[in-house]
Design a protein around this motif. Structure first.
Motif, PDB file in Angstrom:
ATOM      1  N   LEU A 131     159.423  33.681  51.505  1.00 34.61           N
ATOM      2  CA  LEU A 131     158.485  34.527  50.786  1.00 34.61           C
ATOM      3  C   LEU A 131     158.329  34.074  49.340  1.00 34.61           C
ATOM      4  N   TYR A 132     157.116  33.773  48.964  1.00 33.68           N
ATOM      5  CA  TYR A 132     156.790  33.406  47.585  1.00 33.68           C
ATOM      6  C   TYR A 132     157.754  32.360  47.022  1.00 33.68           C
ATOM      7  N   PRO A 133     157.913  31.237  47.738  1.00 30.26           N
ATOM      8  CA  PRO A 133     158.800  30.185  47.224  1.00 30.26           C
ATOM      9  C   PRO A 133     158.195  29.519  46.003  1.00 30.26           C
ATOM     10  N   ASP A 134     159.026  28.822  45.249  1.00 34.68           N
ATOM     11  CA  ASP A 134     158.532  28.064  44.103  1.00 34.68           C
ATOM     12  C   ASP A 134     157.484  27.080  44.600  1.00 34.68           C
ATOM     13  N   PRO A 135     156.255  27.126  44.062  1.00 30.67           N
ATOM     14  CA  PRO A 135     155.191  26.258  44.593  1.00 30.67           C
ATOM     15  C   PRO A 135     155.253  24.820  44.103  1.00 30.67           C
ATOM     16  N   TRP A 136     156.087  24.565  43.084  1.00 31.03           N
ATOM     17  CA  TRP A 136     156.139  23.214  42.505  1.00 31.03           C
ATOM     18  C   TRP A 136     154.714  22.646  42.411  1.00 31.03           C
ATOM     19  N   PRO A 137     153.887  23.183  41.519  1.00 37.33           N
ATOM     20  CA  PRO A 137     152.455  22.883  41.523  1.00 37.33           C
ATOM     21  C   PRO A 137     152.068  21.474  41.091  1.00 37.33           C
ATOM     22  N   LYS A 138     152.929  20.792  40.334  1.00 35.90           N
ATOM     23  CA  LYS A 138     152.573  19.444  39.905  1.00 35.90           C
ATOM     24  C   LYS A 138     152.764  18.454  41.048  1.00 35.90           C
ATOM     25  N   LYS A 139     151.825  17.536  41.168  1.00 34.95           N
ATOM     26  CA  LYS A 139     151.833  16.608  42.304  1.00 34.95           C
ATOM     27  C   LYS A 139     153.140  15.839  42.401  1.00 34.95           C
ATOM     28  N   ARG A 140     153.713  15.460  41.260  1.00 35.42           N
ATOM     29  CA  ARG A 140     154.952  14.683  41.301  1.00 35.42           C
ATOM     30  C   ARG A 140     156.142  15.499  41.803  1.00 35.42           C
ATOM     31  N   HIS A 141     155.953  16.833  41.874  1.00 38.45           N
ATOM     32  CA  HIS A 141     157.019  17.709  42.354  1.00 38.45           C
ATOM     33  C   HIS A 141     156.782  18.190  43.783  1.00 38.45           C
ATOM     34  N   PHE A 142     155.707  17.752  44.425  1.00 41.42           N
ATOM     35  CA  PHE A 142     155.399  18.240  45.767  1.00 41.42           C
ATOM     36  C   PHE A 142     156.566  18.035  46.733  1.00 41.42           C
ATOM     37  N   ALA A 168     154.904  33.478  52.955  1.00 34.36           N
ATOM     38  CA  ALA A 168     153.988  34.186  52.064  1.00 34.36           C
ATOM     39  C   ALA A 168     153.909  33.458  50.738  1.00 34.36           C
ATOM     40  N   SER A 169     152.701  33.381  50.175  1.00 30.17           N
ATOM     41  CA  SER A 169     152.499  32.760  48.871  1.00 30.17           C
ATOM     42  C   SER A 169     151.184  33.228  48.282  1.00 30.17           C
ATOM     43  N   ASP A 170     151.138  33.246  46.954  1.00 32.71           N
ATOM     44  CA  ASP A 170     149.904  33.563  46.244  1.00 32.71           C
ATOM     45  C   ASP A 170     149.243  32.309  45.693  1.00 32.71           C
ATOM     46  N   ILE A 171     149.816  31.142  45.967  1.00 35.61           N
ATOM     47  CA  ILE A 171     149.294  29.884  45.445  1.00 35.61           C
ATOM     48  C   ILE A 171     148.514  29.187  46.551  1.00 35.61           C
ATOM     49  N   ASP A 172     147.190  29.123  46.387  1.00 33.81           N
ATOM     50  CA  ASP A 172     146.333  28.616  47.454  1.00 33.81           C
ATOM     51  C   ASP A 172     146.702  27.201  47.880  1.00 33.81           C
ATOM     52  N   SER A 173     147.073  26.366  46.913  1.00 30.56           N
ATOM     53  CA  SER A 173     147.385  24.986  47.277  1.00 30.56           C
ATOM     54  C   SER A 173     148.634  24.906  48.146  1.00 30.56           C
TER      55      SER A 173
END
Length: 229
Positions: A131-142, A168-173
């Motif tokens: 549930l709502y894990p860290d999305p690591w949004p930067k590409k180098r952190h994918f 579950a996540s609120d980050i579309d990517s």
């Protein structure tokens, strides 16, 4: 399944503010009582971890402050719950709630969830929840995103046929990322048949503090359900 080789954990920091005396006592006293015995082989029957034989066993990865874990454990005393959270402050908060509600059906671990997954017996879980894990949004952190082929292999190993993976996540990517990877995995089937199936939370959903933050900031949660083939 191959070993997961990575140079960083899937989670961020392990500790925030200094623990209060009562919280430190919980970490020192209650945590060892409830912690998974990762230093020895897992029991052949995971039900042996609990004082009763659970109707099913669920794993929640990264439970934060334990709001969802404790709520579910309270509403379903016949179910065994295993929660993983490396963040010490979150673990202390969850332990306080477990003690306050006198929950006997909760076991926890502050280890990396990968270590827990590799320790668990095959086909021992009815549900895995992320549930709502860290999305690591930067590409180098994918590569630090928890959902990926290696961990999906782990989920497939520990889930019973017909078991569920809830995300579950609120980050579309990250939602798109998860759909891409899980739908490519032969062991899982996305169960949605209409938009409300991923826009509406699961039955009895209590919410989490991360979800509340997302809503305050104008983001909506997405709730994905997958079935283990």
């Amino acid at each position: 399944m191959t070993d997961d080789v990575r140079d960083a954990a899937f989670y961020g920091r392990r500790k925030g503010k200094a623990l209060r005396a009562g919280q430190a006592d919980l970490i020192a006293g209650l945590l060892p009582t409830l912690a998974l015995p990762l230093d020895r082989p897992a029991p052949e029957a995971l039900a042996d971890l609990f004082p009763h034989v659970p109707a099913e066993i669920r794993l929640e990865i990264g439970f934060g402050g334990g709001e969802h874990l404790v709520h579910r454990a309270g509403e379903s005393p016949d179910v065994g719950f295993v929660g993983v959270e490396p963040f010490v402050n979150g673990m202390a908060k969850a332990l306080a709630a477990v003690r306050a509600r006198d929950l006997a059906n909760v076991r926890v671990s502050d280890a990396d969830a990968v270590k827990v997954l590799d320790w668990l017996p095959a086909a021992s879980l009815d549900r895995v929840v992320l549930l709502y894990p860290d999305p690591w949004p930067k590409k180098r952190h994918f590569k630090r995103r928890f959902v990926g082929p290696d961990n999906l292999d782990r989920f497939a190993r520990v889930l019973k046929p017909g078991g569920a993976f809830h995300f579950a996540s609120d980050i579309d990517s990250y939602v798109d990322w998860t759909l891409f990877h899980v739908r490519r995995h032969p062991a899982f089937r996305w169960t949605a048949t209409r938009p409300d199936d991923w826009r509406a939370p699961w039955a009895g959903w209590p919410g989490t503090r991360y979800e509340a933050k997302a809503l305050r900031e104008g983001r909506r949660g997405n709730y994905l359900s997958f079935e283990r083939a």
